[in-house]
Design a protein around this motif. Sequence first.
Motif, PDB file in Angstrom:
ATOM      1  N   SER A  88       0.847  -1.192   0.000  1.00  0.00           N
ATOM      2  CA  SER A  88       0.000   0.000   0.000  1.00  0.00           C
ATOM      3  C   SER A  88       0.885   1.246   0.000  1.00  0.00           C
ATOM      4  O   SER A  88       1.912   1.292   0.681  1.00  0.00           O
ATOM      5  N   CYS A  89       0.505   2.237  -0.780  1.00  0.00           N
ATOM      6  CA  CYS A  89       1.263   3.492  -0.768  1.00  0.00           C
ATOM      7  C   CYS A  89       0.307   4.661  -0.561  1.00  0.00           C
ATOM      8  O   CYS A  89      -0.889   4.561  -0.846  1.00  0.00           O
ATOM      9  N   GLU A  90       0.879   5.753  -0.032  1.00  0.00           N
ATOM     10  CA  GLU A  90       0.071   6.907   0.335  1.00  0.00           C
ATOM     11  C   GLU A  90       0.878   8.179   0.136  1.00  0.00           C
ATOM     12  O   GLU A  90       2.087   8.209   0.352  1.00  0.00           O
ATOM     13  N   SER A 127      -5.503  12.354   2.195  1.00  0.00           N
ATOM     14  CA  SER A 127      -4.685  11.181   1.931  1.00  0.00           C
ATOM     15  C   SER A 127      -5.074  10.583   0.581  1.00  0.00           C
ATOM     16  O   SER A 127      -6.240  10.306   0.328  1.00  0.00           O
ATOM     17  N   THR A 153      -4.298   7.318  -1.754  1.00  0.00           N
ATOM     18  CA  THR A 153      -3.736   5.988  -1.546  1.00  0.00           C
ATOM     19  C   THR A 153      -3.711   5.171  -2.832  1.00  0.00           C
ATOM     20  O   THR A 153      -4.525   5.384  -3.733  1.00  0.00           O
ATOM     21  N   GLY A 154      -2.780   4.229  -2.878  1.00  0.00           N
ATOM     22  CA  GLY A 154      -2.623   3.365  -4.032  1.00  0.00           C
ATOM     23  C   GLY A 154      -2.021   4.114  -5.209  1.00  0.00           C
ATOM     24  O   GLY A 154      -1.885   5.330  -5.186  1.00  0.00           O
ATOM     25  N   GLY A 173      -4.285   6.636  -6.549  1.00  0.00           N
ATOM     26  CA  GLY A 173      -4.264   7.834  -5.706  1.00  0.00           C
ATOM     27  C   GLY A 173      -3.067   8.716  -6.011  1.00  0.00           C
ATOM     28  O   GLY A 173      -3.171   9.946  -6.010  1.00  0.00           O
ATOM     29  N   TYR A 227      -3.286  12.522  -7.211  1.00  0.00           N
ATOM     30  CA  TYR A 227      -2.569  13.602  -6.523  1.00  0.00           C
ATOM     31  C   TYR A 227      -1.752  14.424  -7.518  1.00  0.00           C
ATOM     32  O   TYR A 227      -1.882  15.647  -7.582  1.00  0.00           O
ATOM     33  N   THR A 276       6.485   3.994  -0.353  1.00  0.00           N
ATOM     34  CA  THR A 276       5.216   3.547   0.226  1.00  0.00           C
ATOM     35  C   THR A 276       4.479   4.694   0.915  1.00  0.00           C
ATOM     36  O   THR A 276       3.270   4.635   1.093  1.00  0.00           O
ATOM     37  N   ARG A 277       5.211   5.704   1.319  1.00  0.00           N
ATOM     38  CA  ARG A 277       4.596   6.873   1.962  1.00  0.00           C
ATOM     39  C   ARG A 277       5.382   8.112   1.544  1.00  0.00           C
ATOM     40  O   ARG A 277       6.610   8.136   1.627  1.00  0.00           O
TER      41      ARG A 277
END
Length: 179
Positions: free
Chosen positions: A39-41, A57, A59-60, A63, A67, A128-129
Amino acid sequence: MSNPSNRQRLSDAAHNFCGDFARKESIDVLVSYFSDTRSCEVIEHGLSRFAPFIGKSFTGRDGMRQYFSTVTALISYDDMDFTDYIVDPVVRKVSVKATAKFTWITTNESWGETFTYMLEFDEAEKITRYEIWGDTGALYLASHGRLKQVSRSTPKSGVIGTPSKYRRSISIIYLIQIE
């Protein structure tokens, strides 16, 4: 020939991502830096009412695409420069400081900004983040066409943006967050 250290691999991954971002590579290129196995954010910290990509946030990989699409539809940037990479191979995080000139596209108001990223990586050196801390006040004023007005009305001793003593504190906060 020996394998590069974890620290070096993380540093290289962060430099590559930041370099491609600064060079305004395509969204597909930027998204390729994110994990497709974990999972990435991404979150750009601040009040969500300042812009549709702030305080939310994403995500994925979809996402990440959303962004970057939202950001590039609303702001442009020039002269982006990344410095002060801090790598922690134990928690697989890289903190980096950057500067750039941003412009809110619809108002054509620009501001210089110092901002920071915190990038967290998986075992394959994929992000991942992705956390961003920037000058959301200048962004908000520029988005409403008020930055020039506020900048002109600020006394010479006033400060627009983040004072350098606080930028140093932000870097220290990143070190503390690395745990």
